[in-house]
Motif scaffolding. Structure first.
Motif, PDB file in Angstrom:
ATOM      1  N   TYR A   3       0.841  -1.201   0.000  1.00  0.00           N
ATOM      2  CA  TYR A   3       0.000   0.000   0.000  1.00  0.00           C
ATOM      3  C   TYR A   3       0.872   1.246   0.000  1.00  0.00           C
ATOM      4  N   ALA A   4       0.559   2.226  -0.882  1.00  0.00           N
ATOM      5  CA  ALA A   4       1.351   3.441  -0.989  1.00  0.00           C
ATOM      6  C   ALA A   4       0.452   4.603  -1.399  1.00  0.00           C
TER       7      ALA A   4
ATOM      8  N   ASN B  86       3.373   0.317   2.824  1.00  0.00           N
ATOM      9  CA  ASN B  86       2.669  -0.200   4.003  1.00  0.00           C
ATOM     10  C   ASN B  86       1.904   0.866   4.789  1.00  0.00           C
ATOM     11  N   GLY B  87       1.385   1.844   4.078  1.00  0.00           N
ATOM     12  CA  GLY B  87       0.545   2.853   4.711  1.00  0.00           C
ATOM     13  C   GLY B  87      -0.205   3.615   3.646  1.00  0.00           C
TER      14      GLY B  87
ATOM     15  N   HIS C 255      -2.997   6.197   7.584  1.00  0.00           N
ATOM     16  CA  HIS C 255      -2.818   5.118   8.550  1.00  0.00           C
ATOM     17  C   HIS C 255      -1.590   4.276   8.173  1.00  0.00           C
ATOM     18  N   HIS C 256      -0.897   3.857   9.199  1.00  0.00           N
ATOM     19  CA  HIS C 256       0.294   3.015   9.077  1.00  0.00           C
ATOM     20  C   HIS C 256       0.432   2.235  10.383  1.00  0.00           C
TER      21      HIS C 256
ATOM     22  N   GLU D  27      -3.325  -0.715  12.598  1.00  0.00           N
ATOM     23  CA  GLU D  27      -3.324   0.594  11.953  1.00  0.00           C
ATOM     24  C   GLU D  27      -3.432   1.721  12.988  1.00  0.00           C
ATOM     25  N   ARG D  28      -2.642   2.763  12.770  1.00  0.00           N
ATOM     26  CA  ARG D  28      -2.654   3.940  13.630  1.00  0.00           C
ATOM     27  C   ARG D  28      -2.636   5.196  12.761  1.00  0.00           C
ATOM     28  N   PRO D  29      -3.279   6.292  13.220  1.00  0.00           N
ATOM     29  CA  PRO D  29      -3.176   7.548  12.471  1.00  0.00           C
ATOM     30  C   PRO D  29      -1.816   8.196  12.702  1.00  0.00           C
TER      31      PRO D  29
END
Length: 293
Positions: A219-220, A246-247, A265-266, A273-275
């Motif tokens: 994911y990019a 990856n985010g 998110h990453h 997932e975290r903001p």
């Protein structure tokens, strides 16, 4: 609650009344049955109050899954939540909820805005010359290149006011790659993933769109620049991703000090997932990631 404790996907920040209102997809129900959306409130983007449930599935409401990517807008004296909904008997689509407060409760407001037979996700609003436009993602069968689509709305945000127009596709991004699980997940030999559009208009007239897709490391987030300065484009896609791996599913906002920030998110891993918040700089005809907040 500290920011690092918040587990959500697809973060969206509304800055209103001297506070930050953070919305997103519940990680725990992102890939299963779902029934609501939450909000977190902060004055410094570090310590948050919440979670506050702002929408809970009403009795008899059709959607029981794909409660994805809520975006909250203060508009015409009310608050509107643009979101994705899905159900077993219909494709995912974009709908609008409405409330008198950024913390809800929100109630169903519009019907389905996107075409009935399209898999449409991740709607975002952009206003140009007081005309509201919905920009959304369309992938899977019928849109294997990963479309980003523009749809004019009525001023009350209740229905479409025109026909959908594809602005560009994820496949056109030099950095984008076909998703490696297309055959397993979607029954397709090849598919490009389109996700999470968000627009940014700078004071000098430049109009950018960020979007997510698959790249060599998962994911990019990439960048496109409107060569006309209008949402209608044409759009020039940046050769390298803004956020490479990856985010994703980011959006822009200005903090209470006026600084331009990006949130996404990453990592892009279930229940992890975290903001995150990054400073953004504009150089020449592109955007550059600055320091993390």
């Amino acid at each position: 609650m500290k920011r690092q404790e918040i587990n959500l996907r697809d973060p969206y920040v509304l800055v209103y009344g001297g506070k930050y209102y953070l919305y997103g997809t519940r990680s725990v129900t992102a890939w299963s049955e779902a029934d609501g959306f939450d909000c977190y409130i902060s004055t410094d983007l570090e310590d948050f109050e919440g979670s506050i449930e702002i929408f809970h599935r009403p009795e008899g409401f059709f959607a029981d899954r794909n409660y994805w990517a809520p975006e909250c807008y203060a508009y015409d004296g009310s608050f509107y939540l643009v979101t994705t909904f899905g159900a077993a008997d219909r494709p995912m689509g974009i709908y609008v909820l409405k409330s008198d407060s950024p913390t809800g409760p929100f109630a169903p407001y519009s019907g389905r805005l996107t075409p009935e037979d399209w898999q449409a996700i991740d709607g975002t609003l952009f206003f140009e010359k007081e005309t509201p436009y919905l920009i959304f993602s369309r992938s899977q069968r019928g849109a294997e290149d990963g479309d980003f689509v523009l749809l004019e709305l009525t001023t009350d945000l209740k229905r479409a006011a025109g026909e959908p127009v594809t602005l560009f596709t994820a496949k056109q991004a030099p950095w984008a790659k076909p998703v490696p699980f297309a055959k397993e997940a979607f029954g397709l030999e090849e598919m490009y993933f389109s996700d999470g559009p968000s627009l940014l208009k700078l004071d000098d007239g430049r109009l950018y769109m960020i979007f997510s897709s698959w790249s060599v490391n998962g994911y990019a987030v990439g960048v496109a620049l409107s060569e006309s300065g209008s949402v209608h484009g044409p759009w020039k896609l940046q050769a390298k991703p803004l956020y490479p791996e990856n985010g994703g599913h980011g959006m822009f906002f200005r903090d209470l000090e006026g600084r331009l920030l990006l949130t996404l998110h990453h990592p892009n891993d279930p229940l992890q997932e975290r903001p995150h918040f990054w400073k953004i700089q504009s150089e020449s005809e592109t955007l550059i990631l600055g320091g993390q907040e």
